[in-house]
Design an enzyme around this catalytic site. Structure first.
Site, short mmCIF file in Angstrom:
data_model
loop_
_atom_site.label_atom_id
_atom_site.label_comp_id
_atom_site.label_asym_id
_atom_site.label_seq_id
_atom_site.Cartn_x
_atom_site.Cartn_y
_atom_site.Cartn_z
N GLU A 218 0.81 -1.24 0.00
CA GLU A 218 0.00 0.00 0.00
C GLU A 218 0.83 1.27 0.00
O GLU A 218 0.57 2.19 0.77
CB GLU A 218 -0.96 -0.02 1.19
CG GLU A 218 -1.89 -1.22 1.17
CD GLU A 218 -2.80 -1.31 2.39
OE1 GLU A 218 -2.73 -0.45 3.27
OE2 GLU A 218 -3.60 -2.28 2.43
N ASN B 230 2.14 -5.21 -3.15
CA ASN B 230 0.73 -5.51 -2.89
C ASN B 230 -0.04 -4.22 -2.62
O ASN B 230 0.42 -3.38 -1.85
CB ASN B 230 0.66 -6.42 -1.65
CG ASN B 230 -0.70 -7.03 -1.41
OD1 ASN B 230 -1.28 -7.65 -2.31
ND2 ASN B 230 -1.22 -6.88 -0.20
N HIS C 16 -10.47 -5.87 -2.66
CA HIS C 16 -11.56 -5.66 -1.71
C HIS C 16 -12.66 -4.88 -2.43
O HIS C 16 -12.49 -3.69 -2.72
CB HIS C 16 -11.07 -4.86 -0.50
CG HIS C 16 -10.04 -5.57 0.33
ND1 HIS C 16 -10.32 -6.72 1.03
CD2 HIS C 16 -8.74 -5.30 0.55
CE1 HIS C 16 -9.23 -7.12 1.67
NE2 HIS C 16 -8.25 -6.28 1.39
N GLU D 70 -6.26 -10.67 -1.42
CA GLU D 70 -7.12 -10.44 -0.24
C GLU D 70 -8.58 -10.35 -0.66
O GLU D 70 -9.34 -9.52 -0.14
CB GLU D 70 -6.71 -9.14 0.47
CG GLU D 70 -5.24 -9.09 0.87
CD GLU D 70 -4.84 -7.80 1.59
OE1 GLU D 70 -5.73 -7.04 2.01
OE2 GLU D 70 -3.63 -7.57 1.73
N ASP E 131 -12.32 -10.14 -1.26
CA ASP E 131 -13.65 -10.21 -0.65
C ASP E 131 -14.55 -9.25 -1.41
O ASP E 131 -14.10 -8.25 -1.96
CB ASP E 131 -13.65 -9.96 0.87
CG ASP E 131 -12.97 -8.70 1.32
OD1 ASP E 131 -12.73 -7.80 0.50
OD2 ASP E 131 -12.69 -8.60 2.54
O1 G3I Z 1 -5.92 -8.08 18.83
C1 G3I Z 1 -6.49 -6.85 19.28
C2 G3I Z 1 -7.31 -7.07 20.51
O2 G3I Z 1 -6.47 -7.50 21.54
C3 G3I Z 1 -7.99 -5.74 20.88
O3 G3I Z 1 -8.84 -5.95 21.97
C4 G3I Z 1 -8.80 -5.24 19.69
C5 G3I Z 1 -9.44 -3.88 19.99
O4 G3I Z 1 -9.57 -3.10 18.84
O5 G3I Z 1 -7.95 -5.08 18.60
C6 G3I Z 1 -7.33 -6.29 18.18
O6 G3I Z 1 -6.52 -6.03 17.06
C7 G3I Z 1 -7.18 -5.80 15.86
C8 G3I Z 1 -6.69 -6.82 14.83
O7 G3I Z 1 -7.25 -6.54 13.58
C9 G3I Z 1 -7.02 -8.25 15.20
O8 G3I Z 1 -8.42 -8.43 15.22
C10 G3I Z 1 -6.87 -4.40 15.40
O9 G3I Z 1 -7.47 -3.46 16.28
C11 G3I Z 1 -7.40 -4.19 14.02
O10 G3I Z 1 -6.93 -2.92 13.55
C12 G3I Z 1 -6.88 -5.26 13.10
O11 G3I Z 1 -7.46 -5.07 11.83
C13 G3I Z 1 -6.79 -5.67 10.76
C14 G3I Z 1 -6.41 -4.61 9.75
O12 G3I Z 1 -5.82 -5.24 8.64
C15 G3I Z 1 -5.47 -3.60 10.34
O13 G3I Z 1 -4.95 -2.76 9.36
C16 G3I Z 1 -7.72 -6.70 10.14
O14 G3I Z 1 -7.91 -7.79 11.05
C17 G3I Z 1 -7.11 -7.24 8.84
O15 G3I Z 1 -8.07 -8.02 8.17
C18 G3I Z 1 -6.73 -6.08 7.96
O16 G3I Z 1 -6.12 -6.60 6.79
C19 G3I Z 1 -5.73 -5.62 5.84
C20 G3I Z 1 -4.46 -6.13 5.17
O17 G3I Z 1 -3.47 -6.39 6.13
C21 G3I Z 1 -3.96 -5.14 4.13
N1 G3I Z 1 -4.99 -4.81 3.18
C22 G3I Z 1 -6.27 -4.36 3.75
C23 G3I Z 1 -6.79 -5.40 4.75
C24 G3I Z 1 -8.14 -4.97 5.29
O18 G3I Z 1 -8.06 -3.79 6.01
#
Ligand code: G3I
Length: 305
Positions: free
Chosen positions: A127, A169, A206, A235, A237
């Site tokens: 990105e 990516n 996405h 990725e 969806d």
């Molecule tokens: O693990 C913590 C947890 O302990 C806490 O209580 C909770 C509270 O917000 O957060 C949890 O972490 C989260 C994590 O996902 C695991 O669920 C983060 O806040 C959250 O920001 C994170 O989001 C991820 C996101 O990337 C962050 O940028 C998504 O799961 C993940 O699917 C997403 O994936 C990205 C790719 O890496 C890059 N391309 C876009 C894609 C979608 O956004």
């Protein structure tokens, strides 16, 4: 064949899924993931904040859990991601200049070295381009270390793991006529001309109603492939439901199958309820683990032709 992975394999491709480490104790989740997919991406566990929570103190236990699950179940692994402006650990977020450049390169080297031999493809840089019509690089602390930070990351990754395919990516790079797509294309073209080690381009893919699958998707994949790189849908969806969602999934699979260098497709989660945008029900299995119309369309597309 009767599963996504086996059907893709018959077409010389993989079909992958993003795995969340916290769900590996859910047997419905692991049963589907193990049955249907032959490539795995860690949804969060191999990102910068997870793997280097303190500078020069690396933490691979969460990533290892997913990599070991994948390998022990006969699957390959996409590495995601070595250099990104987002999900940086706190210590890195406020760094700049030479210190940040060296920290970034050290991260790339250490993580790629640790996983050497286990990674099919690395998302080396994620990105790095801005949205909108500028075609510019995204303003980030990494970009402010100098425009050559991306190629520096690719060279470090190649040195650390010569056997992994090295990918750039990004998202919103699906429509050939968009400035962001053109800008990434020009970077890859330049890298190939100058011998910067890049092997593949990942299209996150996405989609939702405001960002539908473009009619020229096949053109985009083919034009990048014609630069001499593999293309991977990394990725996938698509928000929606029913036949509308299914037809969009079908179109994506057909576009990949029509491009010789499109190696494989990864969906960004198992069930709708596992998705980063669960309310959009964007995946191939519903929250009860049942196959959706989108699943049937993908399987049929993989098995036709
Ligand atoms: O693990 C913590 C947890 O302990 C806490 O209580 C909770 C509270 O917000 O957060 C949890 O972490 C989260 C994590 O996902 C695991 O669920 C983060 O806040 C959250 O920001 C994170 O989001 C991820 C996101 O990337 C962050 O940028 C998504 O799961 C993940 O699917 C997403 O994936 C990205 C790719 O890496 C890059 N391309 C876009 C894609 C979608 O956004």
């Amino acid at each position: 064949a009767t599963t996504l992975g086996a059907s893709a394999a018959e077409r010389g491709r993989y079909f992958g899924v993003a795995i969340a480490g916290g769900r590996l104790s859910d047997t419905q989740y692991t049963t589907i993931a193990n049955r249907e997919f032959n490539m795995v991406t860690a949804e969060n566990e191999m990102k910068l904040d997870a793997t280097e929570p303190n500078q020069n103190q690396f933490s691979f236990s969460s990533g290892d859990r997913i990599v070991n699950w994948a390998i022990s179940n006969g699957k390959q692994v996409r590495g995601h991601t070595l250099a990104w402006h987002s999900q940086q650990p706190g210590w890195m977020q406020n760094m700049s200049g030479t210190a940040l450049r060296n920290a970034m390169l050290n991260h790339v080297t250490r993580v790629a070295t640790y996983y050497r031999g286990k990674i099919h493809s690395w998302d080396v840089v994620n990105e790095a381009f801005a949205d909108g019509s500028s075609g510019a690089r995204r303003d980030s602390n990494l970009q402010r270390t100098g425009n050559d930070w991306i190629e520096a990351a690719f060279r470090a990754a190649r040195a650390a793991d010569p056997g992994a395919k090295l990918c750039y990516n990004d998202y919103n790079t699906d429509n050939w006529s968009h400035a962001k797509t053109q800008a990434v294309y020009r970077m890859v073209q330049d890298f190939k001309q100058r011998g910067v080690p890049i092997d593949c381009v990942g299209f996150q893919a996405h989609f939702n109603s405001g960002n539908p699958v473009p009619n020229n998707y096949h053109t985009t994949l083919q034009n990048f492939a014609d630069l001499g790189v593999d293309v991977q849908i990394t990725e996938l969806d698509i928000e929606g439901s029913g036949s509308s969602q299914a037809e969009q999934y079908r179109g994506i699979v057909q576009a990949c199958l029509a491009v010789t260098r499109c190696n494989g497709i990864t969906v960004w989660g198992v069930r709708d309820s596992d998705s980063w945008r669960a309310s959009g029900t964007p995946l191939l299995f519903n929250g009860s683990g049942q196959k959706k119309a989108a699943y049937d369309a993908v399987l049929a597309a993989l098995n036709s032709g």
